[in-house]
Design a protein around this motif. Structure first.
Motif, PDB file in Angstrom:
ATOM      1  N   THR A  55      -1.679 -60.490  -2.086  1.00 24.94           N
ATOM      2  CA  THR A  55      -2.901 -61.063  -1.502  1.00 24.94           C
ATOM      3  C   THR A  55      -3.764 -61.723  -2.571  1.00 24.94           C
ATOM      4  OG1 THR A  55      -2.964 -59.191   0.019  1.00 24.94           O
ATOM      5  CG2 THR A  55      -5.017 -60.448  -0.218  1.00 24.94           C
ATOM      6  N   HIS A  56      -3.804 -61.043  -3.722  1.00 25.28           N
ATOM      7  CA  HIS A  56      -4.754 -61.425  -4.762  1.00 25.28           C
ATOM      8  C   HIS A  56      -4.138 -62.311  -5.838  1.00 25.28           C
ATOM      9  CE1 HIS A  56      -6.527 -58.041  -2.706  1.00 25.28           C
ATOM     10  NE2 HIS A  56      -5.588 -57.238  -3.158  1.00 25.28           N
ATOM     11  N   THR A  57      -2.824 -62.526  -5.764  1.00 25.30           N
ATOM     12  CA  THR A  57      -2.160 -63.228  -6.884  1.00 25.30           C
ATOM     13  C   THR A  57      -1.257 -64.382  -6.478  1.00 25.30           C
ATOM     14  OG1 THR A  57      -0.219 -61.773  -6.802  1.00 25.30           O
ATOM     15  CG2 THR A  57      -2.048 -61.071  -8.223  1.00 25.30           C
ATOM     16  N   VAL A  89      -3.555 -58.570   7.465  1.00 26.45           N
ATOM     17  CA  VAL A  89      -4.108 -57.229   7.647  1.00 26.45           C
ATOM     18  C   VAL A  89      -4.053 -56.433   6.347  1.00 26.45           C
ATOM     19  CG1 VAL A  89      -3.549 -57.112  10.113  1.00 26.45           C
ATOM     20  CG2 VAL A  89      -1.925 -56.196   8.472  1.00 26.45           C
ATOM     21  N   HIS A  90      -5.015 -55.525   6.229  1.00 22.02           N
ATOM     22  CA  HIS A  90      -5.044 -54.576   5.115  1.00 22.02           C
ATOM     23  C   HIS A  90      -5.470 -53.220   5.650  1.00 22.02           C
ATOM     24  CE1 HIS A  90      -4.619 -57.817   2.232  1.00 22.02           C
ATOM     25  NE2 HIS A  90      -5.491 -58.489   2.955  1.00 22.02           N
ATOM     26  N   LEU A  91      -4.820 -52.182   5.150  1.00 18.73           N
ATOM     27  CA  LEU A  91      -5.225 -50.835   5.553  1.00 18.73           C
ATOM     28  C   LEU A  91      -6.627 -50.538   5.043  1.00 18.73           C
ATOM     29  CD1 LEU A  91      -1.829 -49.904   4.332  1.00 18.73           C
ATOM     30  CD2 LEU A  91      -2.506 -48.829   6.471  1.00 18.73           C
ATOM     31  N   SER A  92      -6.857 -50.865   3.769  1.00 19.76           N
ATOM     32  CA  SER A  92      -8.156 -50.562   3.153  1.00 19.76           C
ATOM     33  C   SER A  92      -9.111 -51.740   3.308  1.00 19.76           C
ATOM     34  CB  SER A  92      -7.949 -50.239   1.668  1.00 19.76           C
ATOM     35  OG  SER A  92      -7.443 -51.372   0.980  1.00 19.76           O
ATOM     36  N   ASN A  93     -10.387 -51.445   3.127  1.00 20.53           N
ATOM     37  CA  ASN A  93     -11.390 -52.516   3.118  1.00 20.53           C
ATOM     38  C   ASN A  93     -11.400 -53.117   1.710  1.00 20.53           C
ATOM     39  OD1 ASN A  93     -13.546 -54.192   3.113  1.00 20.53           O
ATOM     40  ND2 ASN A  93     -15.053 -52.661   3.729  1.00 20.53           N
ATOM     41  N   ILE A 110       0.868 -60.277   8.677  1.00 19.06           N
ATOM     42  CA  ILE A 110       1.260 -60.004   7.283  1.00 19.06           C
ATOM     43  C   ILE A 110       0.239 -59.142   6.544  1.00 19.06           C
ATOM     44  CG2 ILE A 110       0.271 -62.251   6.522  1.00 19.06           C
ATOM     45  CD1 ILE A 110       2.521 -62.287   4.347  1.00 19.06           C
ATOM     46  N   ASN A 111       0.762 -58.118   5.867  1.00 15.55           N
ATOM     47  CA  ASN A 111      -0.023 -57.423   4.849  1.00 15.55           C
ATOM     48  C   ASN A 111       0.614 -57.813   3.518  1.00 15.55           C
ATOM     49  OD1 ASN A 111      -1.301 -55.824   3.030  1.00 15.55           O
ATOM     50  ND2 ASN A 111      -1.092 -53.917   4.197  1.00 15.55           N
ATOM     51  N   PRO A 112       0.044 -58.796   2.836  1.00 15.80           N
ATOM     52  CA  PRO A 112       0.669 -59.266   1.594  1.00 15.80           C
ATOM     53  C   PRO A 112       0.507 -58.279   0.440  1.00 15.80           C
ATOM     54  CG  PRO A 112      -0.919 -60.874   2.507  1.00 15.80           C
ATOM     55  CD  PRO A 112      -1.177 -59.567   3.163  1.00 15.80           C
ATOM     56  N   PHE A 167     -11.051 -57.199  -8.410  1.00 16.57           N
ATOM     57  CA  PHE A 167      -9.849 -58.049  -8.304  1.00 16.57           C
ATOM     58  C   PHE A 167      -9.231 -58.028  -6.909  1.00 16.57           C
ATOM     59  CE2 PHE A 167      -6.344 -55.015  -8.202  1.00 16.57           C
ATOM     60  CZ  PHE A 167      -6.865 -53.876  -8.819  1.00 16.57           C
ATOM     61  N   ARG A 168      -9.597 -57.014  -6.106  1.00 17.39           N
ATOM     62  CA  ARG A 168      -9.063 -56.964  -4.730  1.00 17.39           C
ATOM     63  C   ARG A 168      -9.962 -57.673  -3.729  1.00 17.39           C
ATOM     64  NH1 ARG A 168      -4.940 -53.033  -5.003  1.00 17.39           N
ATOM     65  NH2 ARG A 168      -5.447 -51.455  -6.539  1.00 17.39           N
ATOM     66  N   GLN A 169     -11.129 -58.064  -4.182  1.00 17.57           N
ATOM     67  CA  GLN A 169     -12.122 -58.587  -3.233  1.00 17.57           C
ATOM     68  C   GLN A 169     -11.902 -60.051  -2.897  1.00 17.57           C
ATOM     69  OE1 GLN A 169     -16.062 -57.436  -4.509  1.00 17.57           O
ATOM     70  NE2 GLN A 169     -15.422 -55.310  -4.785  1.00 17.57           N
TER      71      GLN A 169
END
Ligand code: DQA
Length: 150
Positions: free
Chosen positions: A79-81, A99-103, A73-75, A110-112
């Motif tokens: 992912t963050h909410t 999984v995530h494309l970006s780091n 899953i790439n949520p 807020f993405r961390q």
């Protein structure tokens, strides 16, 4: 053949044109083709969903337990909410790779934080479209270990 549920969260249908500086130029259909090729090599069968709707993702995960051996899953932004998706993954209790494309850890604060991370088997972030291929390979490894352990 083991069946794997692949979920792409919101806005990932825009890959290819969405923020190429972060997500690159590879489209979602191209990622799915590459995933299908990897799945064939690993003898896995994929069911792939892209959804912009939290409820649809929750329902799909909710009915996954009996039908699938694992989840990739790439949520995306959820992912963050999304406590709802986190709880659905926890309840499904299937081997799951996030999984995530970006780091996400090198981006805005807020993405961390991933609400999913504590309830998944493992996470891959930052390898672009390759995160998916690596994630599926990792999931196959988890399923093989599970089979050996019985
Ligand atoms: C993403 C990272 C998220 O923060 C973002 O909302 C996405 C994509 C990634 O694959 O890098 O939509 O999950």
């Amino acid at each position: 053949m083991k069946k794997i549920l692949v979920i792409h969260g919101p806005n990932l249908q825009l890959l290819g044109s969405r923020k190429p500086s972060v997500y690159g130029r590879v489209t979602l259909p191209a990622i799915n083709r590459s995933l299908q090729a990897t799945a064939r090599a690993l003898k896995l069968e994929l069911t792939i969903l892209q959804s912009n709707h939290e409820g649809e993702i929750v329902e799909t995960i909710g009915s996954a337990r009996k039908r699938f051996a694992g989840i990739l899953i790439n949520p995306a932004a959820y992912t963050h909410t999304s406590v709802a998706i986190r709880d659905a993954l926890e309840a499904a209790a299937l081997p799951t790779v996030e999984v995530h494309l970006s780091n996400i850890y090198a981006r805005e604060a807020f993405r961390q934080h991933s609400l999913m991370a504590p309830v998944v088997s493992g996470q891959l972030a930052g390898f672009g479209p390759d995160s998916y291929r690596l994630g599926l390979t990792a999931l196959a490894g988890l399923l093989a270990v599970k089979r050996r352990k019985g």
